[in-house]
Design a protein around this motif. Structure first.
Motif, PDB file in Angstrom:
ATOM      1  N   LEU A  41     -89.789  70.827 -44.658  1.00  0.00           N
ATOM      2  CA  LEU A  41     -90.782  71.652 -44.839  1.00  0.00           C
ATOM      3  C   LEU A  41     -91.004  73.014 -44.210  1.00  0.00           C
ATOM      4  O   LEU A  41     -90.506  73.050 -43.097  1.00  0.00           O
ATOM      5  CB  LEU A  41     -92.302  70.800 -44.512  1.00  0.00           C
ATOM      6  CG  LEU A  41     -92.866  69.844 -45.358  1.00  0.00           C
ATOM      7  CD1 LEU A  41     -91.963  68.803 -45.692  1.00  0.00           C
ATOM      8  CD2 LEU A  41     -94.148  69.100 -44.786  1.00  0.00           C
ATOM      9  N   LYS A  42     -91.595  73.987 -44.819  1.00  0.00           N
ATOM     10  CA  LYS A  42     -91.801  75.162 -44.061  1.00  0.00           C
ATOM     11  C   LYS A  42     -93.049  75.196 -43.139  1.00  0.00           C
ATOM     12  O   LYS A  42     -94.152  74.826 -43.430  1.00  0.00           O
ATOM     13  CB  LYS A  42     -92.220  76.427 -45.025  1.00  0.00           C
ATOM     14  CG  LYS A  42     -90.935  76.681 -45.841  1.00  0.00           C
ATOM     15  CD  LYS A  42     -89.563  77.232 -45.333  1.00  0.00           C
ATOM     16  CE  LYS A  42     -88.552  77.457 -46.113  1.00  0.00           C
ATOM     17  NZ  LYS A  42     -87.158  77.981 -45.377  1.00  0.00           N
ATOM     18  N   VAL A  43     -92.673  75.508 -41.905  1.00  0.00           N
ATOM     19  CA  VAL A  43     -93.816  74.901 -40.783  1.00  0.00           C
ATOM     20  C   VAL A  43     -94.303  76.276 -40.115  1.00  0.00           C
ATOM     21  O   VAL A  43     -93.655  77.054 -39.695  1.00  0.00           O
ATOM     22  CB  VAL A  43     -93.201  74.014 -39.932  1.00  0.00           C
ATOM     23  CG1 VAL A  43     -94.243  73.778 -38.794  1.00  0.00           C
ATOM     24  CG2 VAL A  43     -92.966  72.760 -40.521  1.00  0.00           C
ATOM     25  N   LEU A  44     -95.644  76.366 -40.020  1.00  0.00           N
ATOM     26  CA  LEU A  44     -95.957  77.434 -39.199  1.00  0.00           C
ATOM     27  C   LEU A  44     -96.603  76.675 -37.800  1.00  0.00           C
ATOM     28  O   LEU A  44     -97.587  75.859 -37.830  1.00  0.00           O
ATOM     29  CB  LEU A  44     -97.404  78.147 -39.936  1.00  0.00           C
ATOM     30  CG  LEU A  44     -97.998  79.127 -38.743  1.00  0.00           C
ATOM     31  CD1 LEU A  44     -97.217  80.287 -38.205  1.00  0.00           C
ATOM     32  CD2 LEU A  44     -99.285  79.599 -39.730  1.00  0.00           C
ATOM     33  N   LEU A  45     -95.894  77.105 -36.641  1.00  0.00           N
ATOM     34  CA  LEU A  45     -96.584  76.292 -35.469  1.00  0.00           C
ATOM     35  C   LEU A  45     -97.531  77.447 -34.617  1.00  0.00           C
ATOM     36  O   LEU A  45     -96.958  78.417 -34.530  1.00  0.00           O
ATOM     37  CB  LEU A  45     -95.555  75.991 -34.682  1.00  0.00           C
ATOM     38  CG  LEU A  45     -95.440  75.587 -33.062  1.00  0.00           C
ATOM     39  CD1 LEU A  45     -96.323  74.105 -33.272  1.00  0.00           C
ATOM     40  CD2 LEU A  45     -94.361  75.275 -32.457  1.00  0.00           C
ATOM     41  N   LYS A 564     -94.263  63.398 -50.892  1.00  0.00           N
ATOM     42  CA  LYS A 564     -93.577  63.201 -51.960  1.00  0.00           C
ATOM     43  C   LYS A 564     -94.255  62.371 -53.266  1.00  0.00           C
ATOM     44  O   LYS A 564     -93.670  62.580 -54.378  1.00  0.00           O
ATOM     45  CB  LYS A 564     -92.200  62.570 -51.215  1.00  0.00           C
ATOM     46  CG  LYS A 564     -91.544  63.449 -50.585  1.00  0.00           C
ATOM     47  CD  LYS A 564     -90.084  62.540 -50.086  1.00  0.00           C
ATOM     48  CE  LYS A 564     -89.342  63.383 -48.944  1.00  0.00           C
ATOM     49  NZ  LYS A 564     -88.427  62.674 -48.431  1.00  0.00           N
ATOM     50  N   LYS A 565     -95.121  61.639 -52.623  1.00  0.00           N
ATOM     51  CA  LYS A 565     -95.958  60.551 -53.624  1.00  0.00           C
ATOM     52  C   LYS A 565     -96.856  61.366 -54.464  1.00  0.00           C
ATOM     53  O   LYS A 565     -97.664  60.819 -55.131  1.00  0.00           O
ATOM     54  CB  LYS A 565     -96.115  59.155 -53.020  1.00  0.00           C
ATOM     55  CG  LYS A 565     -95.146  58.659 -52.401  1.00  0.00           C
ATOM     56  CD  LYS A 565     -95.913  57.233 -51.699  1.00  0.00           C
ATOM     57  CE  LYS A 565     -94.763  56.634 -51.170  1.00  0.00           C
ATOM     58  NZ  LYS A 565     -95.301  55.464 -50.182  1.00  0.00           N
ATOM     59  N   MET A 566     -97.343  62.649 -53.806  1.00  0.00           N
ATOM     60  CA  MET A 566     -98.179  63.411 -54.208  1.00  0.00           C
ATOM     61  C   MET A 566     -99.484  62.897 -53.900  1.00  0.00           C
ATOM     62  O   MET A 566    -100.691  63.059 -54.913  1.00  0.00           O
ATOM     63  CB  MET A 566     -98.111  63.558 -55.934  1.00  0.00           C
ATOM     64  CG  MET A 566     -96.753  64.141 -56.540  1.00  0.00           C
ATOM     65  SD  MET A 566     -96.502  65.847 -55.647  1.00  0.00           S
ATOM     66  CE  MET A 566     -97.971  67.066 -56.751  1.00  0.00           C
TER      67      MET A 566
END
Length: 568
Positions: A41-45, A564-566
């Motif tokens: 995932l692209k994550v903003l901390l 992933k399972k939406m």
């Protein structure tokens, strides 16, 4: 409508959109960032504090005491600007740059509460005591068995593999002791104990049934791991460790997250509220206040992990109101802000151990002997309180007092250690009380024009009785071990001062009485997860940080699988 800009196809929204947002970069927030980044995932901390880079931003790490203008003592100016932080022993000249300025970040103490806060990326992971002990089912089942609080939605077996997972990465030194009420972990070799402590271990375990004195387990490396060196036993952890020898966000989880290429860290970002879409019944992002420019900005994501620390996380939810949640996001149970807990401490029993004059020790270890809970376990019942406590035990040889000596005689006397001194210090459990709570005081505003956080928390009869028993049992063990000159210095601490605040956004089985489910997911808002101390349903007597880590890793795994399972 808050959050609608997420669905407007413009460049600003695109630039500020991530897969996940993590609020807070302390122990649990750093773990959330690492886990989510490593899962793709692209994550903003986000963190309200300034950035701190490992090694580069530890300015005092290698300084000697005489290099500090005030020899580690606080100035009057520091005491005035940090009236809350300076209540705590850890706030000193050599690490004051990590702590928050209290005058600029006021809160309301309806009763005295020592809210000890860092104001840097990494948070209190730079400042913690590093004791790491797994909880057992004595802790996870206690609410159900004695009727205080609500039942945990998990048991030890649910968390055991995640304890192993985080311990291997964190690097925890200690023994496997085989005690049912103190589960063994994945440990590096322990720091050795000294002659005085070996004597005390033998005495306690021989003379008291079901009392054990084990090697302390601590997040300090005794063997190097990738990117981190072993502990040098300098006792300077609170300055930031250039060796990376103790676990911190800065030395461990943030570098791992950066290595994926998926992490963005934004310091100086005070989260004002979580944005909520009434139609989709999901959170869409967060609104932050840039603490340098005082401007607001919005960021968007599919999932949000709230890890701002127990009190701050509750405050963020209480500030996040909408048509559906007029008293705070996800707060249909009215439990957000309630059940604030902290360990109580303040017991110190010291005595003289005669003999062993030919023995000494080397270095300044980061660990002690550890005496796990024995009260209200097995057959050691206390009549006037429930739950229990632990002790840390140390044996040292302080310098002689050298009273009345001057010059060469004084110097010579100070080269010789005095007799062995043994110290018992204790931490005890606090029960969850619904009216120990965090609220917002709308009559007072902070530096950013928001309602101030108000804290109303106190220890009750159960904690006071436990504190008294801690004193008596320490004296009992000292006397039975043949120690002399027993001295008691005991005043129960103020809530907050143990730095183990928990509760306020508790886990539970029923959405009517809790905020989070068994995977730290909000009952009411499925794409918001909370895994810092606020999620805890009880406090245990055990230091909680490694449990925060395990809960976080477990919740991240669940969240990504749900994505992933939406389902999110």
């Amino acid at each position: 409508m808050p959050g609608d800009s997420l669905y407007i196809n413009n460049e600003a929204a695109k630039k500020n959109t991530y897969d996940a947002i993590v609020i807070g970069s302390g122990i649990s927030g750093g773990w959330a960032a690492k886990e989510l980044c490593e899962k793709g995932l692209k994550v903003l901390l986000l963190d309200r504090g300034r950035n701190v880079e490992h090694i580069k931003d530890y300015p005092t790490a290698t300084m000697q005491t005489w290099e500090f203008p005030h020899r580690l003592q606080l100035t009057q100016e520091q005491k005035l600007s940090h009236p809350i932080q300076s209540r705590h022993f850890s706030y000193r000249e050599d690490n004051s740059h990590f702590y928050i300025n209290d005058l600029e970040n006021a809160y309301v103490e309806q009763q005295r509460y020592d809210w000890i806060r860092a104001d840097v990326v990494g948070g209190r992971s730079l400042l913690w005591g590093r004791a790491c002990y797994r909880w057992s089912d004595w802790e996870f089942e206690s609410n159900l068995k004695d009727g205080h609080g609500i039942d945990w939605p998990i048991r030890y077996k649910d968390l055991a593999p995640w304890y192993s997972y985080v311990e291997k990465f964190t690097g925890i030194s200690g023994n496997k002791d085989g005690l049912p009420h103190l589960p063994d972990g994945e440990c590096q070799p322990p720091f050795d104990i000294n002659a005085g402590e070996r004597y005390m271990k033998e005495q306690i375990e021989t003379k008291f049934k079901n009392r054990y004195a084990v090697h302390g387990r601590t997040a300090n490396l005794t063997q190097p791991v990738k990117g981190r060196g072993q502990c040098q036993a300098r006792n300077l952890c609170h300055r930031g460790c250039p060796f990376g020898a103790y676990f911190s966000t800065n030395a461990s989880t943030i570098p791992a997250a950066y290595a994926t290429g998926n992490l963005t860290v934004r310091p100086h970002s005070l989260v004002n509220r979580i944005l909520y879409d009434e139609q989709k019944q999901k959170a869409t992002g967060v609104e932050i206040i840039d603490t340098q420019t005082k401007q607001t900005e919005e960021f968007y994501a599919r999932i949000i992990f709230l890890n701002a620390s127990t009190i701050a996380s509750a405050a963020i939810l209480l500030q996040s109101t909408s048509n559906r949640f007029s008293n705070g996001l996800g707060n249909s149970s009215d439990q957000v802000g309630r059940n604030l807990m902290d360990h109580h401490k303040g017991v110190s029993v010291t005595a003289t151990l005669e003999g062993f004059e030919d023995k000494y020790y080397y270095g300044r270890r980061p660990s002690q002997l550890y005496i796990p809970r024995f009260r209200n376990i097995f057959d050691d019942k206390a009549a006037d309180f429930v739950r229990g406590y632990h002790y840390f035990l140390t044996a040292t040889r302080p310098r002689t007092t050298a009273e009345g000596l001057l010059g060469e005689e004084l110097k010579a006397a100070l080269t010789e250690p005095g007799p062995w001194q043994v110290n018992f210090s204790g931490y005890g459990e606090c029960l969850p009380y619904a009216d120990n709570r965090v609220t917002l005081d709308k009559t007072k505003t902070d530096a950013f024009g928001r309602p101030q956080v108000a804290i109303d928390c106190r220890f009750r009869e159960n904690e006071l009785n436990m504190h008294a028993d801690m004193i008596e049992c320490a004296k009992e063990m000292a006397e039975a071990s043949g120690l002399k000159n027993i001295r008691v210095n005991a005043n129960i601490s103020t809530p907050g001062n143990a730095n183990h605040e928990m509760g306020t956004i508790r886990m539970g089985r029923d959405a009517k009485t809790s905020v989070l489910n068994a995977f730290n997911q909000m009952h009411d808002v499925s794409n918001v997860f909370v895994t810092d101390g606020s999620c805890m349903t009880s406090a245990s007597y055990v230091n909680p940080s490694v449990t925060f880590m395990a809960l976080t890793a477990r919740a991240c795994d669940y969240a990504v699988n749900e994505l992933k399972k939406m389902n999110l």
